[in-house]
Design an enzyme around this catalytic site. Structure first.
Site, PDB file in Angstrom:
ATOM      1  N   HIS A  38      -4.469  -1.788  -6.112  1.00  0.00           N
ATOM      2  CA  HIS A  38      -3.982  -0.427  -6.576  1.00  0.00           C
ATOM      3  C   HIS A  38      -5.128   0.346  -7.136  1.00  0.00           C
ATOM      4  CE1 HIS A  38      -0.365  -2.784  -8.289  1.00  0.00           C
ATOM      5  NE2 HIS A  38      -0.388  -2.511  -6.792  1.00  0.00           N
ATOM      6  N   VAL A  48       2.924  14.300  -3.784  1.00  0.00           N
ATOM      7  CA  VAL A  48       2.538  15.034  -2.533  1.00  0.00           C
ATOM      8  C   VAL A  48       0.932  15.057  -2.657  1.00  0.00           C
ATOM      9  CG1 VAL A  48       4.379  16.660  -2.294  1.00  0.00           C
ATOM     10  CG2 VAL A  48       2.760  17.039  -4.098  1.00  0.00           C
ATOM     11  N   ASP A  63       0.676  -1.266   0.002  1.00  0.00           N
ATOM     12  CA  ASP A  63      -0.093  -0.003  -0.061  1.00  0.00           C
ATOM     13  C   ASP A  63       0.893   1.339   0.056  1.00  0.00           C
ATOM     14  OD1 ASP A  63      -2.386  -1.833   0.311  1.00  0.00           O
ATOM     15  OD2 ASP A  63      -1.778  -1.738   2.453  1.00  0.00           O
ATOM     16  N   GLU A  64       2.169   1.133  -0.516  1.00  0.00           N
ATOM     17  CA  GLU A  64       2.873   2.388  -0.515  1.00  0.00           C
ATOM     18  C   GLU A  64       2.742   3.431  -1.581  1.00  0.00           C
ATOM     19  OE1 GLU A  64       4.007  -0.712  -1.174  1.00  0.00           O
ATOM     20  OE2 GLU A  64       5.196  -1.257   0.469  1.00  0.00           O
TER      21      GLU A  64
HETATM   22  P1  IMP Z   1      -2.768 -12.934   2.275  1.00  0.00           P
HETATM   23  O1  IMP Z   1      -1.695 -12.382   1.212  1.00  0.00           O
HETATM   24  O2  IMP Z   1      -4.106 -12.581   1.875  1.00  0.00           O
HETATM   25  O3  IMP Z   1      -2.251 -14.348   2.699  1.00  0.00           O
HETATM   26  O4  IMP Z   1      -2.434 -11.950   3.675  1.00  0.00           O
HETATM   27  C1  IMP Z   1      -1.019 -12.200   4.153  1.00  0.00           C
HETATM   28  C2  IMP Z   1      -0.644 -10.833   4.847  1.00  0.00           C
HETATM   29  O5  IMP Z   1      -0.301 -10.027   3.753  1.00  0.00           O
HETATM   30  C3  IMP Z   1      -1.840 -10.076   5.725  1.00  0.00           C
HETATM   31  O6  IMP Z   1      -1.228  -9.348   6.655  1.00  0.00           O
HETATM   32  C4  IMP Z   1      -2.340  -8.910   4.605  1.00  0.00           C
HETATM   33  O7  IMP Z   1      -3.070  -8.036   5.160  1.00  0.00           O
HETATM   34  C5  IMP Z   1      -1.160  -8.794   3.792  1.00  0.00           C
HETATM   35  N1  IMP Z   1      -1.392  -8.453   2.594  1.00  0.00           N
HETATM   36  C6  IMP Z   1      -1.563  -8.860   1.433  1.00  0.00           C
HETATM   37  N2  IMP Z   1      -1.805  -8.244   0.302  1.00  0.00           N
HETATM   38  C7  IMP Z   1      -1.713  -6.886   0.963  1.00  0.00           C
HETATM   39  C8  IMP Z   1      -1.409  -5.654   0.249  1.00  0.00           C
HETATM   40  O8  IMP Z   1      -1.733  -5.511  -1.252  1.00  0.00           O
HETATM   41  N3  IMP Z   1      -1.391  -4.552   0.933  1.00  0.00           N
HETATM   42  C9  IMP Z   1      -0.862  -4.742   2.267  1.00  0.00           C
HETATM   43  N4  IMP Z   1      -1.064  -5.879   2.940  1.00  0.00           N
HETATM   44  C10 IMP Z   1      -1.443  -6.878   2.218  1.00  0.00           C
END
Ligand code: IMP
Length: 449
Positions: free
Chosen positions: A41, A413, A13-14
Site C-alpha cells: 500500500h 484524481v 493495486d486499485e
Molecule cells: P502470491 O500472492 O504471491 O502467491 O501471488 C499470486 C498472484 O497474485 C500473482 O499474480 C501476484 O502478482 C498477485 N498478487 C499478490 N498480491 C498482490 C497485490 O497486492 N497486488 C496485485 N497483485 C498481487
C-alpha cells in the site's frame, strides 16, 4: 453499525491504501484480515510517501489501533523491518496488535514458492515469491506454525521439527535443494518473538469489545476480488480470500457489525503476474496508462499490465462482495485520452456474456465488446468538487454506476489526500488537508530491543 470494509474490486493495486487512509481519521481501529507481505500500500501524505506491506494503513494516525487479523500470514522479519522503518520516521507502533492465531511465513515457504514457480515453467503464476501460497497451504494442511507459537519455544520447536520432516524431504528429493535446520530457525524466530510478544493478542475478542463500546472499525482489504482463491481467475490468484467472506473468517467478527462495503476500482484496469486479462492493451494506450498511472508494483517493482475498464468484472465484484458503493481511483490518468473504451461484454463463439462467464476458457479466449466514448480533454487532478469535473468525466462515472449497479461515492484524481472528489450529498468528507496528520507529541519511543 460501525464496521466499514474497503475491498479491491479488480486484480489488486486499485488504490485501497489511499481510500483507507482517507477514511482512517474517523476510525478507531484499522484491521488487515487476509494476505501477507505480498500486498503493498502506498500512501502519500504531503511530501511524504509511505509504503506498507503488512501493517494496516491506519498506523499513520496516532489515535488508531491497528490489527493484523488471524487470516493474515505474517513474516515476522518483514513485520519488524516495517515497524523499524516507521519508528525511524517518528511513527509509533505501540498500538499494533497481531492475532495469536495468524500463521507465520517460514523461510522454507519462500524457498518452496520460488521453486514451485520454476517447476511450473511456462504455466507459472508470477507470484510475489513471498511464500504466501505455501504458508496458506500449510495452514490448510494443519502443518502451519502460528504467531502464538512464538510465545513457547518448546511448542515452536516441536511443530517446526514436524513440518521440517516433510519440507526438507520435498526440498531435497523433489528439488535437489539444501534443507533447513530447525535450530537455526528456532534461534531466529525466538529473536523476533521477544520483540513481537507485547503486540500479540486475541484480536477477535479485541474487536468484539471495540464494537460493544461503539468504536468504529475499518477492515482494510489486500489484493482484489479477481485474485480471490474462490472467486478469482483461478489458478492465477493468491491463496487467500480478499473478498467479503475473508473479513469474517480472517478477523473473527460477524457480519452484523458491517455497515458499508466499499469496492475500490481504478478507472481502468491493471494486473501483475500472469493470467487472463480480456481488456489488456499491449500497445500505446496501455503504455500511456502505465506511464501516467506510474503502474509499477509496490512490492515487487514489476511493471503492471494495463487495460480498459471492464464493467463486467466490476458488476461481478459488486455481486460477490455485496458492495454498497464504489471508490473510483486514478480517473485523472484517463485525461490524456481523446477517446475512451469501456468493456461491457465478452464475445465468444457467437454468444455475448454480460456476466462473468461460467467457464475459464470463455474468459481466456473472449473478445471484449467495447463502448467507445469521447474523453474529457483536460486535466482534472485539481478537481475537489463534483462541479469541477468536466461533463464527460461525470458521464463516465455515471456509466460505471449504472453498469455496476452500485453508486460511486468517491473519485480519486491524484495520489494526494486532497485530490479527492466526494460525489454524493450526505457523505461527510473527512478533513481534507495535506498532512501533517502525524501527531508527534504522542510519539512514544519503540520498546524494541
Ligand atoms: P502470491 O500472492 O504471491 O502467491 O501471488 C499470486 C498472484 O497474485 C500473482 O499474480 C501476484 O502478482 C498477485 N498478487 C499478490 N498480491 C498482490 C497485490 O497486492 N497486488 C496485485 N497483485 C498481487
Amino acid at each position: 453499525m460501525p464496521g466499514t470494509v474497503v475491498l479491491g474490486a479488480q486484480w489488486g493495486d486499485e488504490g485501497k491504501g489511499k481510500i483507507t487512509d482517507l477514511l482512517a481519521d474517523r476510525m478507531d481501529l484499522v484491521v488487515r484480515f487476509s494476505g501477507g507481505n505480498n500486498a503493498g500500500h502506498t500512501i502519500v501524505c504531503g511530501n511524504d510517501e509511505f509504503k506498507l506491506h503488512l501493517i494496516p494503513s491506519g498506523i499513520l494516525y496516532p489515535h488508531i489501533t491497528t490489527v493484523i487479523g488471524n487470516g493474515v500470514v505474517v513474516n515476522p522479519k518483514v513485520l519488524l523491518e516495517e515497524m523499524d522503518s516507521l519508528h525511524k520516521r517518528g511513527i509509533p507502533t505501540k498500538k499494533l496488535k497481531i492475532s495469536c492465531n495468524a500463521h507465520l511465513v517460514m523461510p522454507y515457504h519462500m524457498a518452496l514458492d520460488r521453486l514451485g514457480e520454476v517447476s511450473l515453467g511456462k504455466a507459472k503464476l508470477g507470484t510475489t515469491h513471498r511464500g504466501i501460497g505455501p504458508a496458506y497451504a500449510d495452514k490448510a494442511e494443519r502443518l502451519g506454525l502460528r504467531v502464538q507459537d512464538l510465545l513457547d519455544e518448546k511448542i515452536l520447536r516441536t511443530k517446526l521439527e514436524s513440518a521440517l520432516e516433510r519440507k526438507n524431504a520435498i526440498l531435497a528429493k523433489a528439488f535437489g535443494q539444501e534443507t533447513f535446520d530447525a535450530d537455526e530457525i528456532v534461534d531466529e524466530y525466538m529473536g523476533y518473538a521477544e520483540r513481537l510478544a507485547p503486540h500479540i493478542d486475541d484480536t477477535s475478542l479485541l474487536l468484539e469489545r471495540a464494537f460493544e463500546e461503539g468504536k468504529r472499525v475499518l477492515f482494510e482489504g489486500a489484493q482484489g476480488t479477481l485474485l480471490d482463491l474462490d472467486h478469482g481467475t483461478y489458478p492465477f490468484v493468491t491463496s487467500s480470500s480478499p473478498t467479503i467472506g475473508g473479513v469474517f473468517t480472517g478477523a473473527g467478527v460477524g457480519p452484523r457489525h458491517i455497515e458499508k462495503i466499499i469496492g475500490v476500482a481504478k478507472a481502468y484496469v491493471t494486473r501483475v503476474g500472469y493470467g487472463p486479462f480480456p481488456t489488456e492493451q499491449e500497445n500505446d494506450a496501455g503504455e500511456m496508462m502505465g506511464e501516467r498511472g506510474a503502474e509499477i508494483g509496490t512490492t515487487t517493482g514489476r511493471k503492471r499490465r494495463c487495460g480498459w475498464l471492464d464493467v463486467v468484472l466490476l458488476r461481478y465484484a459488486a455481486r460477490v462482495n455485496g458492495l454498497t458503493c464504489i471508490a473510483l481511483t486514478k480517473l485523472d490518468v484517463l485525461s490524456a485520452f481523446e477517446r475512451l473504451r469501456i468493456c461491457v461484454g465478452y464475445s465468444y463463439q457467437g454468444k455475448v456474456y454480460h456476466d462473468f462467464p461460467p467457464h475459464q476458457t470463455i474468459f481466456h479466449k473472449c473478445v471484449p465488446e467495447y463502448l467507445e466514448i469521447p474523453g474529457w480533454g483536460e486535466e482534472i487532478s485539481g478537481a475537489k468538487k463534483k462541479e469541477e469535473l468536466p461533463d464527460q468525466a461525470l458521464k463516465y462515472i455515471g456509466f460505471v454506476e449504472q453498469a455496476a449497479g452500485v453508486p460511486v461515492d468517491v473519485v480519486s484524481v491524484g495520489p494526494g489526500r486532497t485530490q479527492t472528489v466526494w460525489m454524493r450529498e450526505g457523505i461527510e468528507p473527512p478533513k481534507l488537508e495535506e498532512g501533517p496528520y502525524l501527531n508527534l507529541e504522542e510519539f512514544e519511543p519503540p520498546n524494541a530491543g
